[in-house]
Scaffold this active site. Structure first.
Site, PDB file in Angstrom:
ATOM      1  N   GLY A  98       0.777  -1.243   0.000  1.00  0.00           N
ATOM      2  CA  GLY A  98       0.000   0.000   0.000  1.00  0.00           C
ATOM      3  C   GLY A  98       0.806   1.290   0.000  1.00  0.00           C
ATOM      4  O   GLY A  98       0.242   2.383   0.084  1.00  0.00           O
ATOM      5  N   GLN A  99       2.152   1.190  -0.130  1.00  0.00           N
ATOM      6  CA  GLN A  99       2.940   2.426  -0.150  1.00  0.00           C
ATOM      7  C   GLN A  99       2.493   3.322  -1.289  1.00  0.00           C
ATOM      8  O   GLN A  99       2.126   2.829  -2.346  1.00  0.00           O
ATOM      9  CB  GLN A  99       4.439   2.136  -0.324  1.00  0.00           C
ATOM     10  CG  GLN A  99       5.126   1.711   0.945  1.00  0.00           C
ATOM     11  CD  GLN A  99       5.232   0.206   1.012  1.00  0.00           C
ATOM     12  OE1 GLN A  99       4.406  -0.504   0.426  1.00  0.00           O
ATOM     13  NE2 GLN A  99       6.210  -0.292   1.729  1.00  0.00           N
ATOM     14  N   LYS A 100       2.572   4.614  -1.067  1.00  0.00           N
ATOM     15  CA  LYS A 100       2.079   5.575  -2.049  1.00  0.00           C
ATOM     16  C   LYS A 100       2.666   5.321  -3.440  1.00  0.00           C
ATOM     17  O   LYS A 100       1.962   5.364  -4.444  1.00  0.00           O
ATOM     18  CB  LYS A 100       2.440   6.988  -1.582  1.00  0.00           C
ATOM     19  CG  LYS A 100       1.432   8.008  -2.015  1.00  0.00           C
ATOM     20  CD  LYS A 100       1.736   9.384  -1.457  1.00  0.00           C
ATOM     21  CE  LYS A 100       0.721  10.362  -1.996  1.00  0.00           C
ATOM     22  NZ  LYS A 100      -0.399  10.600  -1.146  1.00  0.00           N
TER      23      LYS A 100
ATOM     24  N   ILE B 295       3.541   2.671  -4.871  1.00  0.00           N
ATOM     25  CA  ILE B 295       3.101   1.480  -5.621  1.00  0.00           C
ATOM     26  C   ILE B 295       1.578   1.385  -5.738  1.00  0.00           C
ATOM     27  O   ILE B 295       1.059   0.442  -6.318  1.00  0.00           O
ATOM     28  CB  ILE B 295       3.687   0.164  -5.054  1.00  0.00           C
ATOM     29  CG1 ILE B 295       3.387   0.002  -3.578  1.00  0.00           C
ATOM     30  CG2 ILE B 295       5.171   0.073  -5.285  1.00  0.00           C
ATOM     31  CD1 ILE B 295       3.864  -1.346  -3.026  1.00  0.00           C
TER      32      ILE B 295
END
Ligand code: G3D
Length: 181
Positions: free
Chosen positions: A67-69, A71
């Site tokens: 969920g990192q921005k 990706i």
């Protein structure tokens, strides 16, 4: 056509579930807890993990996508044939709740997720002082969602609280749909 395929898979008792949310919400820990794996050794998900769970006679294929921005733009590669979206919210992360709301809103506008039901897992409720179901329903404006069947379930990946309740809803909702289409 899509609904026919979906129905066929439901008859096979197989569901494709996409688990998304901001990074650090607890997605991987939830999957691990459901699988009875050690929840103390979780590292951030950079790609994706697929786990198959036998749950009350159903085969649940759960896709846990990072969920990192940076990706999040890849999320769309996983939308196809999704029966249910599990949106994981960190009850203690009030700072990023607007970000969380915007990402969810964007997902619900995705055509390829149109037939998916939505389970909002309000996670980390073992920690005192976090948001409760009512607050998160209000802040995320869930009652305005008319396009998807949805529910909020407060849970804890650490203790396992309500994880089964949430999955039960997903399976029951899919079963109800067999009679809808
Ligand atoms: P993600 O897959 O959504 O990115 P992770 O999130 O599953 O990697 O979890 C992020 C951090 O939150 C982890 O802590 C994990 O132990 C913690 N966490 C997940 N679920 C819960 C929960 O229900 N309660 C509490 N108290 N913590 C939880 P670390 O310290 O490893 O970053």
């Amino acid at each position: 056509m899509l609904s026919i395929l979906r129905k066929a898979r439901l008859k096979d008792k197989e569901l494709r579930i996409l688990m998304l949310g901001l990074d650090n919400a607890g997605k991987t820990t939830i999957v691990k807890k459901i699988m009875n794996e050690d929840v103390n050794t979780v590292s951030p998900t950079l790609g994706f993990i697929i786990k198959t769970i036998d749950f009350h006679g159903y085969k649940l294929n759960i896709w846990d996508v990072g969920g990192q921005k940076t990706i999040r733009s890849y999320w769309r590669n996983y939308f196809e044939k999704t029966d249910a979206l599990i949106w994981v919210v960190d009850a203690t992360d009030k700072l990023r709740i607007d970000d969380c709301k915007a990402e969810l809103k964007g997902l619900l506008q995705e055509e390829r997720l149109a037939g998916a039901s939505l389970l909002v897992f309000l996670n980390k409720t073992d920690v005192a002082g976090g948001m409760d179901e009512q607050e998160v329903t209000r802040v995320l404006e869930l009652e305005r969602i008319l396009t998807h069947r949805w529910v909020v379930v407060s849970c804890s990946a650490m203790t396992g609280k309500n994880l089964e309740t949430g999955l039960d809803w997903v399976v029951q909702d899919a079963r109800d749909r067999l009679f809808l289409y």
